[in-house]
Design a protein around this motif. Structure first.
Motif, PDB file in Angstrom:
ATOM      1  N   THR A  27       7.289  -1.675   6.984  1.00  0.00           N
ATOM      2  CA  THR A  27       6.971  -0.272   6.715  1.00  0.00           C
ATOM      3  C   THR A  27       8.211   0.429   6.191  1.00  0.00           C
ATOM      4  OG1 THR A  27       5.371  -0.278   8.524  1.00  0.00           O
ATOM      5  CG2 THR A  27       6.094   1.875   7.707  1.00  0.00           C
ATOM      6  N   THR A  68       9.852   3.886   5.156  1.00  0.00           N
ATOM      7  CA  THR A  68       9.724   5.331   5.348  1.00  0.00           C
ATOM      8  C   THR A  68      11.060   5.994   5.059  1.00  0.00           C
ATOM      9  OG1 THR A  68       8.099   4.952   7.111  1.00  0.00           O
ATOM     10  CG2 THR A  68       9.041   7.164   6.932  1.00  0.00           C
ATOM     11  N   THR A 127       8.902   5.950  -3.134  1.00  0.00           N
ATOM     12  CA  THR A 127       7.814   6.370  -2.256  1.00  0.00           C
ATOM     13  C   THR A 127       7.796   5.525  -0.993  1.00  0.00           C
ATOM     14  OG1 THR A 127       5.425   6.793  -2.151  1.00  0.00           O
ATOM     15  CG2 THR A 127       6.124   4.795  -3.287  1.00  0.00           C
ATOM     16  N   ASP A 128       7.172   6.045   0.048  1.00  0.00           N
ATOM     17  CA  ASP A 128       6.953   5.253   1.251  1.00  0.00           C
ATOM     18  C   ASP A 128       5.843   4.245   0.982  1.00  0.00           C
ATOM     19  OD1 ASP A 128       8.820   6.872   2.420  1.00  0.00           O
ATOM     20  OD2 ASP A 128       7.369   8.083   3.549  1.00  0.00           O
ATOM     21  N   ALA A 129       5.860   3.156   1.723  1.00  0.00           N
ATOM     22  CA  ALA A 129       4.854   2.120   1.505  1.00  0.00           C
ATOM     23  C   ALA A 129       4.785   1.197   2.708  1.00  0.00           C
ATOM     24  CB  ALA A 129       5.186   1.311   0.248  1.00  0.00           C
ATOM     25  N   ARG A 186       0.853  -1.187   0.000  1.00  0.00           N
ATOM     26  CA  ARG A 186       0.000   0.000   0.000  1.00  0.00           C
ATOM     27  C   ARG A 186       0.891   1.240   0.000  1.00  0.00           C
ATOM     28  NH1 ARG A 186      -5.320   1.040   1.756  1.00  0.00           N
ATOM     29  NH2 ARG A 186      -5.457  -1.046   2.678  1.00  0.00           N
ATOM     30  N   LEU A 187       0.742   2.080  -1.037  1.00  0.00           N
ATOM     31  CA  LEU A 187       1.536   3.298  -1.150  1.00  0.00           C
ATOM     32  C   LEU A 187       0.934   4.401  -0.283  1.00  0.00           C
ATOM     33  CD1 LEU A 187       2.151   3.323  -5.021  1.00  0.00           C
ATOM     34  CD2 LEU A 187       3.366   2.051  -3.233  1.00  0.00           C
ATOM     35  N   THR A 188       1.696   5.470  -0.087  1.00  0.00           N
ATOM     36  CA  THR A 188       1.236   6.551   0.790  1.00  0.00           C
ATOM     37  C   THR A 188      -0.019   7.238   0.269  1.00  0.00           C
ATOM     38  OG1 THR A 188       2.803   8.034  -0.322  1.00  0.00           O
ATOM     39  CG2 THR A 188       3.508   7.033   1.753  1.00  0.00           C
ATOM     40  N   ASP A 189      -0.254   7.186  -1.047  1.00  0.00           N
ATOM     41  CA  ASP A 189      -1.463   7.817  -1.592  1.00  0.00           C
ATOM     42  C   ASP A 189      -2.670   6.886  -1.550  1.00  0.00           C
ATOM     43  OD1 ASP A 189      -0.939   5.981  -3.586  1.00  0.00           O
ATOM     44  OD2 ASP A 189      -0.669   7.445  -5.189  1.00  0.00           O
TER      45      ASP A 189
END
Length: 339
Positions: free
Chosen positions: A241, A243, A223-225, A199-202
């Protein structure tokens, strides 16, 4: 194992990195070569992104996605955040361990992690890389697998039909197709739900083919995820996670089993079923005993993260110029592939 050290003439860190490589390779069989790079053009050709650059079996395990070829000094950040002019001995040992896990076997095989050292980045020739990257971007946007009709514009730039390019990509195991020619998977992405959700941050939800693929997605997309999976033996949930490029694993004892079923076939067929998260070495070994058709070994988080980065990190940052030549001589100038 082949280790190549790329440096500019009189690089002050050349001897430092050679000494550290000697310490890291103690007890291993390795051929070490020092190559002096004279200019920017040669740096681009051989894959040097600063002096010194270390290649293990032709791959830079410390590559930063998108880093350009360079003859300037290169800096490395160690686990303690210190910045030095050469990778540390511990970092080199981890890179060597990863290379051992993904090296070639005596029979022809498609290695689940890196295709026997060839990695997952398709060649430029014939539009393979351009179409591969278009497919990956379609997945990354949360739109799933594109139809061939959505890829015709990209393929046409190379004078080809999309279906033809997709067939070539499938033949080289950069993606898989069903009997109707529809994309089932484009490593690291799966068109169907799997046991590895990213799951991406958006809020975009993606599905990875295996644990290593899942670990490579945050770096590939920059990207974070949050990666969610489960131990196949106990059913216990595993959450990784990511980050700012740093990954936190829950539970902290989690390992990844790296193995495969046979020496022939696509990675989807022979290995994705084995590349799973396990909450401990014990459950990984329990699973291995229950599934003797797979051979492999559990690796710790540092190895697994490095493997995901090295295989997938640069898939979308490497260029795919329109109308690239299909001449093998030109294709060879692409230099070492890090993705």
């Amino acid at each position: 194992m082949r280790i190549t050290v790329l440096t500019v003439p009189d690089c002050p860190n050349a001897r430092v990195v050679e000494d550290r490589i000697a310490r890291a390779t103690a007890g291993r069989s390795a051929d070490v070569e020092l190559v002096e790079v004279a200019d920017q053009e040669q740096a681009a050709r051989v894959g040097m992104t600063g002096s010194p650059t270390v290649l293990i079996n032709g791959v830079d395990p410390f590559a930063v996605p998108g880093a350009p070829a360079s003859v300037s000094c290169r800096l490395y950040r160690g686990p303690d955040s210190r910045v030095e002019g050469a990778p540390g001995v511990a970092d080199l040992r981890r890179a060597l361990d990863t290379a051992d896990l993904t090296g070639d076997c005596e029979c022809p095989r498609v290695d689940a992690a890196d295709r026997g050292g060839r990695r997952r980045l398709a060649p430029v020739a014939g539009g393979l890389r351009a179409v591969q990257q278009a497919v990956l971007r379609h997945f990354a946007a949360g739109r799933g697998a594109p139809a061939a009709s959505e890829l015709e514009t990209v393929a046409a730039e190379y004078g080809r039909a999309a279906a033809e390019v997709l067939a070539d990509l499938a033949a080289e195991d950069f993606l898989t197709l069903d009997n109707a020619g529809l994309i089932q998977a484009a490593y690291p992405f799966s068109a169907a739900r799997t046991g590895h959700r990213v799951r991406l941050t958006d809020g975009t939800e993606l599905w990875a083919m295996c644990a290593v693929d899942a670990l490579g997605i945050p770096d590939m997309l920059g990207t974070d995820a949050v990666i969610t999976s489960a131990d196949p033996v106990t059913g216990e949930v595993v959450i990784v996670t990511s980050t700012g490029g740093h990954m936190t694993w829950q539970p902290s004892t989690t390992v990844v089993y790296v193995g495969q079923r046979s020496c022939t076939g696509s990675a989807a067929d022979i290995a994705c079923g084995a590349l799973n998260f396990f909450t401990s070495h014990h459950t990984a070994h329990t699973w291995a005993e229950q599934n003797p058709q797979y051979t492999g070994t559990p690796v710790d988080r540092n190895h697994a993260e490095a493997l995901g980065r090295s295989v997938f990190g640069s898939l979308l940052t490497a260029s795919a110029p329109a109308g690239a030549s299909s001449d093998p001589a030109e294709q060879a100038q692409d230099g070492p592939v890090q993705g």
